[in-house]
Design an enzyme around this catalytic site. Structure first.
Site, PDB file in Angstrom:
ATOM      1  CB  CYS A  50      39.674  42.793  36.918  1.00 46.24           C
ATOM      2  SG  CYS A  50      41.053  43.671  37.925  1.00 46.24           S
ATOM      3  N   GLY A  51      40.551  40.384  39.386  1.00 50.14           N
ATOM      4  CA  GLY A  51      40.730  40.144  40.671  1.00 50.14           C
ATOM      5  C   GLY A  51      41.555  41.251  41.442  1.00 50.14           C
ATOM      6  CG  HIS A  52      45.498  42.271  40.143  1.00 45.79           C
ATOM      7  ND1 HIS A  52      46.309  42.350  41.449  1.00 45.79           N
ATOM      8  CD2 HIS A  52      45.861  41.731  39.191  1.00 45.79           C
ATOM      9  CE1 HIS A  52      46.963  41.274  41.114  1.00 45.79           C
ATOM     10  NE2 HIS A  52      46.829  40.805  39.611  1.00 45.79           N
ATOM     11  CB  CYS A  53      39.204  45.470  39.848  1.00 49.10           C
ATOM     12  SG  CYS A  53      40.161  45.972  38.350  1.00 49.10           S
TER      13      CYS A  53
END
Ligand SMILES: *[C@@H]1O[C@H](CO)[C@@H](O)[C@H](O)[C@H]1NC(C)=O
Ligand SMILES: *[C@@H]1O[C@H](CO)[C@@H](O)[C@H](O)[C@H]1NC(C)=O
Ligand SMILES: *[C@@H]1O[C@H](CO)[C@@H](O)[C@H](O)[C@H]1NC(C)=O
Length: 497
Positions: free
Chosen positions: A48-51
Site C-alpha cells: 500500500c502506497g500510503h503505508c
C-alpha cells in the site's frame, strides 16, 4: 556503486533492527496491547502506497514517543490476514489509538511531528480539574461541555466519567470538580453530571440515578444531547446523523423564504417530542433538490417533509399536495415508529415489452420476478451515472444472450436502483454500484457475486450455483470486449450529501 549499494542495504538493515515500532502477531497482540494505557497501532499492507509513505514518519515518531512512554506498533495484514480480519480492518493504513485494549480511530496527521503532537495530547488528562476560578470560563469553552460534580476525585462516578472522557476526548470537553464553591455556583448537589451546551437547553443535568451510572450510560446520554433538536444538515455534519443509525426526518426549506422560521417553529415541537428516537434536521431544498427527489419527494416544492429509515433505506414522504401541518407530521412519525406506515416505493413504469435478453426489472415487478421460486435469478443493480456499470453492460448483455434460450429457468436482469426502490421484503440494501445478486430457484437467500466481471467468471458462477438445469444454452454468444476490475462506486456518488 555496488559497494555503496551494499552499505545502504546495511544501513537499512540497521534501521530495521533498531526500529522502535513493535511488530504485533496473533500471539502477542492482546498481551502487548491490553496493558498499555496508550498505544498507537497501524494495520498495513506492504504493497500500500500510503503505508509506505507513512513508514519513515511512523518510525521517527515511535523513537520520539518512546521517551514519553508511549508505544507505537504495527500489524502486517498480508502476513497476519486473520488478525486484521478479526479486528475489522477494511482499508490501509488503519490507525487506531488503543487504551487498555479499547480503541478509537486515530484522527491526527500522518507526519512524524503530527503523530508526536497528537499522541502527546492524548497522553494528557482528558479531564480538566475545575475550581471556582476556572468554572465560568470552562462551562462555555466549547459547544458541548460535560462537568462531573463529585465529593472526591476517586469516587466510582469519577472513574466512569473519566472512562467516557478518555474515549471521547476529541469530541467533547470534559471536566471534574470537587470544589464546594463550584457546587454552590452551579446550584448542584454532588454527585452529579451536567452538560453545558451552546444550543437547545444550555444546562442539562443527568436525569437518571447517578449511583449506578456507567460510562456506557453516560456516553449514550451525551451522544443524544449532542445532536441538536432541529439543526441544519449539510455535508459537514451529515455523518453525525448517518452514524447514529436513527431514522432521519428532513424538513426541506427554501432558505430565502420569508416564512422559513415559521416552518422551523412549526416542526420544532414535534422534533423535541421524538428526540432520541428520530433525528430531525432541516435542509436547503434549493441546493439539495436532487436529494429530495431521491427521497421520493418528486416536486421541487418547499417546504416539504420526509422521514427516512437509514438502516432499511426506506422513505416515508409527507404528501406534497398538503400544507405542512404539525399534527400531520406528528402522526406520520408516530405511524412510522409503531410500524403502521407503508414506505413509499419508487418505481419506473412496467415496460410494455422486454425487447432484450436482459430483463429490465422495475420496482413494481420485483416481488413477482425475483421471488418467482421456479427460476434462478441474477440481478445487476446499477446507476445510470456509474462508470463501472457502463463498462459491465456489454458483458451483462452477452450473459443475457447466452441464456436467452433458458429464460423460463434463469432470468438475467438489471434494475436502475436510482429509479426503483427495493421492497421491504428484500433482506439486503444496495451499498454501491454495480451490485450483483444471485438467487437460486426455490431459495430465499441472495448470494453476492464478488468475482471478477468477465463473462467467463460470471458463467462459471451461474453454472455452479444455479438450481435449474441450464442445457440448451446459446454457445454462440461473442466473448466480452474487455476484462473488468471488481471496483464498485459508492452509493452517494452524485448526491451532494
Ligand atoms: C479522573 O480524572 C481526574 C482529572 O484528571 C483525576 O483527578 C481523578 O483522579 C480521576 N479519577 C479516577 C477515579 O480515575
Ligand atoms: C457459488 O456460490 C458460492 C456461494 O454460495 C460461492 O462460494 C462459489 O464461489 C460460487 N461458485 C462460483 C463458481 O463462483
Ligand atoms: C445466440 O446469441 C447470438 C449472439 O448474441 C444471438 O444473435 C442469437 O440470437 C442467440 N440465439 C438465440 C436462440 O437466442
Amino acid at each position: 556503486m555496488r559497494f555503496s549499494k551494499a552499505l545502504t542495504a546495511l544501513a537499512f538493515a540497521a534501521v530495521a533492527l533498531a526500529s522502535d515500532v513493535l511488530d504485533l502477531t496473533p500471539d502477542s497482540f492482546d498481551e502487548l496491547v491490553n496493558p498499555e494505557p496508550l498505544m498507537l497501532v497501524e494495520f498495513f499492507a506492504p504493497w500500500c502506497g500510503h503505508c509506505k509513505a507513512l513508514a519513515p514518519h511512523y518510525e521517527e515518531a515511535a523513537t520520539v514517543l518512546k521517551e514519553k512512554g508511549i508505544k507505537l506498533a504495527k500489524v502486517n495484514c498480508v502476513d497476519e490476514a486473520d488478525l486484521c480480519q478479526k479486528n475489522g480492518v477494511q482499508g490501509y493504513p488503519t490507525l487506531r489509538v488503543y487504551r487498555n485494549g479499547e480503541h478509537v480511530q486515530y484522527a491526527g496527521p500522518r507526519t512524524s511531528e503530527g503523530i508526536v503532537s497528537y499522541m502527546t495530547k492524548q497522553s494528557l488528562p482528558a479531564v480538566g480539574s475545575i475550581d471556582k476560578t476556572t468554572f465560568d470560563e470552562f462551562k462555555v469553552a466549547d459547544k458541548i461541555v460535560a462537568l462531573a460534580f463529585v465529593d472526591s476525585a476517586s469516587d466510582a462516578l469519577a472513574a466512569e466519567f473519566n472512562a467516557t472522557a478518555n474515549k471521547h476526548r476529541d469530541d467533547y470537553l470534559f471536566g471534574i470538580t470537587t470544589d464546594k464553591e463550584v457546587f454552590e455556583a452551579a446550584g448542584v448537589k454532588p454527585p452529579a453530571v451536567i452538560l453545558y451546551r451552546k444550543f437547545d437547553e444550555a444546562v442539562t443535568e443527568y436525569p437518571y440515578p447517578i449511583s449506578s451510572l456507567t460510562s456506557a450510560d453516560l456516553e449514550g446520554w451525551i451522544k443524544d444531547l449532542a445532536v441538536p433538536v432541529l439543526d441544519q444538515v449539510n455535508a459537514e455534519n451529515y455523518q453525525v446523523y448517518a452514524q447514529s443509525g436513527k431514522p432521519l426526518a428532513y424538513l426541506f426549506l427554501d432558505p430565502s423564504d420569508a416564512k422559513k422560521d415559521e416552518y422551523l417553529e412549526l416542526v420544532k415541537p414535534v422534533a423535541a417530542k421524538y428526540k432520541g428516537k428520530v433525528n430531525f434536521v432541516w435542509i436547503d431544498g434549493i441546493q439539495f433538490g436532487d436529494h429530495a427527489k431521491s427521497l421520493n419527494l418528486p416536486e421541487a416544492k418547499w417546504p416539504s417533509f420526509v422521514l427516512q429509515d437509514l438502516t432499511k433505506q426506506l422513505k416515508y414522504p409527507y404528501d406534497q399536495s398538503k400544507a405542512l401541518d404539525a399534527e400531520d407530521i406528528d402522526a406520520l412519525v408516530e405511524g412510522y415508529l409503531e410500524g403502521k406506515l407503508e414506505p413509499s416505493l419508487k418505481s419506473q413504469a412496467v415496460p410494455e415489452e422486454q425487447a432484450e435478453s436482459v430483463f429490465e426489472l422495475v420496482g413494481k415487478q420485483f416481488d413477482e420476478v425475483v421471488f418467482d421460486d421456479s427460476k434462478d435469478v441474477f440481478v445487476e443493480f446499477y446507476a445510470p451515472w456509474c462508470g463501472h456499470c457502463k463498462r459491465l453492460k456489454a458483458t451483462w448483455d452477452s450473459l443475457g444472450d447466452r441464456y436467452a434460450d433458458v429464460k423460463d429457468r434463469l432470468v438475467i436482469a438489471k434494475m436502475d436502483a436510482t429509479e426503483n426502490d427495493l421492497p421491504p421484503s428484500v433482506p439486503f440494501r444496495i451499498a454501491g454500484f454495480p451490485t450483483l445478486k444471485f438467487k437460486k430457484a426455490g431459495s430465499k437467500e441472495f448470494i453476492d457475486y464478488d468475482g471478477d466481471r468477465t463473462l467467463e467468471s460470471l458463467v462459471t458462477f451461474i453454472e455452479e450455483n444455479a438450481s435449474n438445469s441450464l442445457e440448451k444454452r446459446n454457445e454462440t454468444a461473442p466473448p466480452p470486449p474487455e476484462s473488468e476490475s471488481e471496483a464498485q462506486e459508492p452509493l452517494g456518488h452524485h448526491d451532494e450529501l
